[in-house]
Design a protein around this motif. Structure first.
Motif, PDB file in Angstrom:
ATOM      1  N   GLU A  15      -6.532   1.027 -21.386  1.00  0.00           N
ATOM      2  CA  GLU A  15      -6.408   2.563 -22.174  1.00  0.00           C
ATOM      3  C   GLU A  15      -7.065   3.903 -21.032  1.00  0.00           C
ATOM      4  N   THR A  16      -8.109   2.723 -19.935  1.00  0.00           N
ATOM      5  CA  THR A  16      -8.914   2.997 -19.428  1.00  0.00           C
ATOM      6  C   THR A  16      -8.627   1.981 -18.212  1.00  0.00           C
ATOM      7  N   ILE A  17      -9.048   2.868 -15.986  1.00  0.00           N
ATOM      8  CA  ILE A  17      -8.378   1.940 -15.118  1.00  0.00           C
ATOM      9  C   ILE A  17      -9.988   1.366 -15.185  1.00  0.00           C
ATOM     10  N   THR A  18     -10.454  -0.472 -14.934  1.00  0.00           N
ATOM     11  CA  THR A  18     -11.396  -0.668 -14.476  1.00  0.00           C
ATOM     12  C   THR A  18     -11.090  -1.066 -12.790  1.00  0.00           C
ATOM     13  N   LYS A  19     -11.928  -1.576 -12.493  1.00  0.00           N
ATOM     14  CA  LYS A  19     -11.715  -1.452 -10.870  1.00  0.00           C
ATOM     15  C   LYS A  19      -9.555  -1.135 -10.215  1.00  0.00           C
ATOM     16  N   PRO A  20      -9.989   0.208 -10.385  1.00  0.00           N
ATOM     17  CA  PRO A  20      -9.159   1.079  -9.484  1.00  0.00           C
ATOM     18  C   PRO A  20      -8.133   0.311  -8.676  1.00  0.00           C
ATOM     19  N   ASP A  21      -6.829   0.252  -8.020  1.00  0.00           N
ATOM     20  CA  ASP A  21      -6.493  -0.228  -6.316  1.00  0.00           C
ATOM     21  C   ASP A  21      -7.111   1.217  -5.584  1.00  0.00           C
ATOM     22  N   ILE A  22      -7.018   0.842  -4.314  1.00  0.00           N
ATOM     23  CA  ILE A  22      -7.004   1.398  -3.843  1.00  0.00           C
ATOM     24  C   ILE A  22      -5.771   2.567  -3.623  1.00  0.00           C
ATOM     25  N   LEU A  23      -5.032   2.570  -3.602  1.00  0.00           N
ATOM     26  CA  LEU A  23      -4.149   3.462  -3.960  1.00  0.00           C
ATOM     27  C   LEU A  23      -4.218   4.664  -4.963  1.00  0.00           C
ATOM     28  N   THR A  24      -5.067   3.769  -6.215  1.00  0.00           N
ATOM     29  CA  THR A  24      -5.353   4.555  -7.398  1.00  0.00           C
ATOM     30  C   THR A  24      -5.961   5.749  -6.863  1.00  0.00           C
ATOM     31  N   ILE A  25      -7.286   5.597  -6.395  1.00  0.00           N
ATOM     32  CA  ILE A  25      -8.554   5.691  -5.897  1.00  0.00           C
ATOM     33  C   ILE A  25      -7.850   7.170  -4.940  1.00  0.00           C
TER      34      ILE A  25
END
Length: 356
Positions: free
Chosen positions: A112-122
């Protein structure tokens, strides 16, 4: 996988003593898979009423096994490993999907929420906020997710893509960019990816209005182009529940493309080799024709030189008979012999005037 070897008689005894449901628990096949094997080896199977009659000790007719069989009396069955739902008679896509689903470490749950987002997500979030700008999108190698959804669906799209990317990296693959389009790179094969929100067409209410397209909130994820294109969309199941199937399809497609590329490479090598062979044959033929024409020319020169010498002898003999062999005639005979020697390819006597 572990296998067992049976004869037709042994398979016959098994299918008449064990129900299909139990057989599919013992062997890595579906109901249809076992039926196909029995049909292939001409082993009769009981119908649905057989087990009920057997249970209540009622009379039944047991079809006999025909001992005459034109094929090989050797049947290999794959034994089902405990807890393994994969059936060897299923499609490669189904088998690969189940393999991914059964991997306890594979990130298949979209949170439901992003944890430790991938660099592409950022990077994608920064692009949406205007922190990243592309001077030339086609030439810039930086990657953002190929997402085309409304503002209200951006969070869901990022959650899906972040999980998809983590699964992609877990499987040893990565994102890439070719000719300005984003896609995944699986074993050197680039596959274009696109996530978009479906829209619904609303017809115009008057003849002066145009159709409107309203976003539906339904997601569509597309892979590949042209004949290799495939789509998954929200339906009874959301695309978030299809991660294993999507990854399985991508990997199978990449493997098939790699095989096709190798076939194309070999075909191209053979084609180039055939062109080279034909060119060498053509060159040898041209060289042979050139040598032959030269031979003909030299033969003609030789014959001409013989004719000249024959003529010189006839002229000399005539002058002797007529007693007119004077100095001028002798000089002409010497001159004519020199020309014959110049023309004769076996002598090739130099001539100051004719050589030039």
């Amino acid at each position: 996988m572990e296998t067992i070897e049976l004869t037709r008689k042994e398979l016959y005894d098994i299918v008449w003593s064990t129900t299909l449901s139990k057989l599919t628990q013992q062997y890595a096949y579906t109901n249809d898979g076992i039926k196909k094997i029995c049909k292939q080896y001409e082993v009769p199977m009981p119908d649905g009423s057989y087990w009920s009659k057997l249970k209540f000790n009622k009379k039944f007719k047991k079809e006999k096994l025909n001992p005459i069989f034109g094929g090989v009396n050797k049947i290999i069955l794959t034994i089902r490993k405990e807890g393994n739902p994969i059936n060897v008679d299923q499609t490669p896509l189904t088998i690969r999907t189940k393999e991914i689903e059964n991997d306890p470490n594979a990130p298949l749950i979209v949170p439901e929420t992003i944890t430790k987002p991938d660099i592409l997500t950022i990077q994608t979030k920064d692009y949406w906020k205007g922190k990243i700008k592309f001077n030339s999108y086609r030439e810039d190698n930086r990657i953002v997710y190929p997402i085309r959804v409304g503002e209200h669906c951006k969070k869901r799209a990022l959650l899906f893509m972040d999980t998809f990317t983590k699964l992609l990296r877990y499987k040893g693959h990565t994102w890439s960019k070719e000719y300005g389009s984003e896609g995944v790179l699986i074993d050197t094969v680039f596959i274009e990816i696109d996530l978009r929100e479906a829209s619904k067409r609303i017809p115009p209410t008057t003849k002066y209005d145009s159709s409107q397209y309203i976003p539906t909130g339904e997601f569509i994820i597309k892979m590949g182009k042209y004949s290799g294109e495939r789509e998954w969309r929200d339906g009874k199941a959301k695309v978030e529940e299809m991660l294993a199937k999507i990854m399985a399809k991508l990997e199978i497609y990449a493997a098939e493309e790699k095989i096709q590329k190798e076939r194309n490479r070999i075909w191209h090598l053979n084609y180039q080799a055939e062109l080279k062979r034909k060119e060498e044959i053509k060159q040898r033929k041209n060289e042979e024709v050139e040598k032959f024409n030269k031979l003909v020319k030299l033969s003609e020169q030789y014959n001409k030189s013989l004719l000249i010498r024959k003529y010189i002898e006839a002229k000399k003999e005539k002058a002797q008979n007529e007693n007119t062999l004077d100095q001028e005639t002798k000089e002409w005979i010497n001159w004519a012999n020199d020309k014959a020697d110049w023309l004769d390819p076996l002598i090739n006597k130099p001539d100051d005037i004719l050589d030039n």
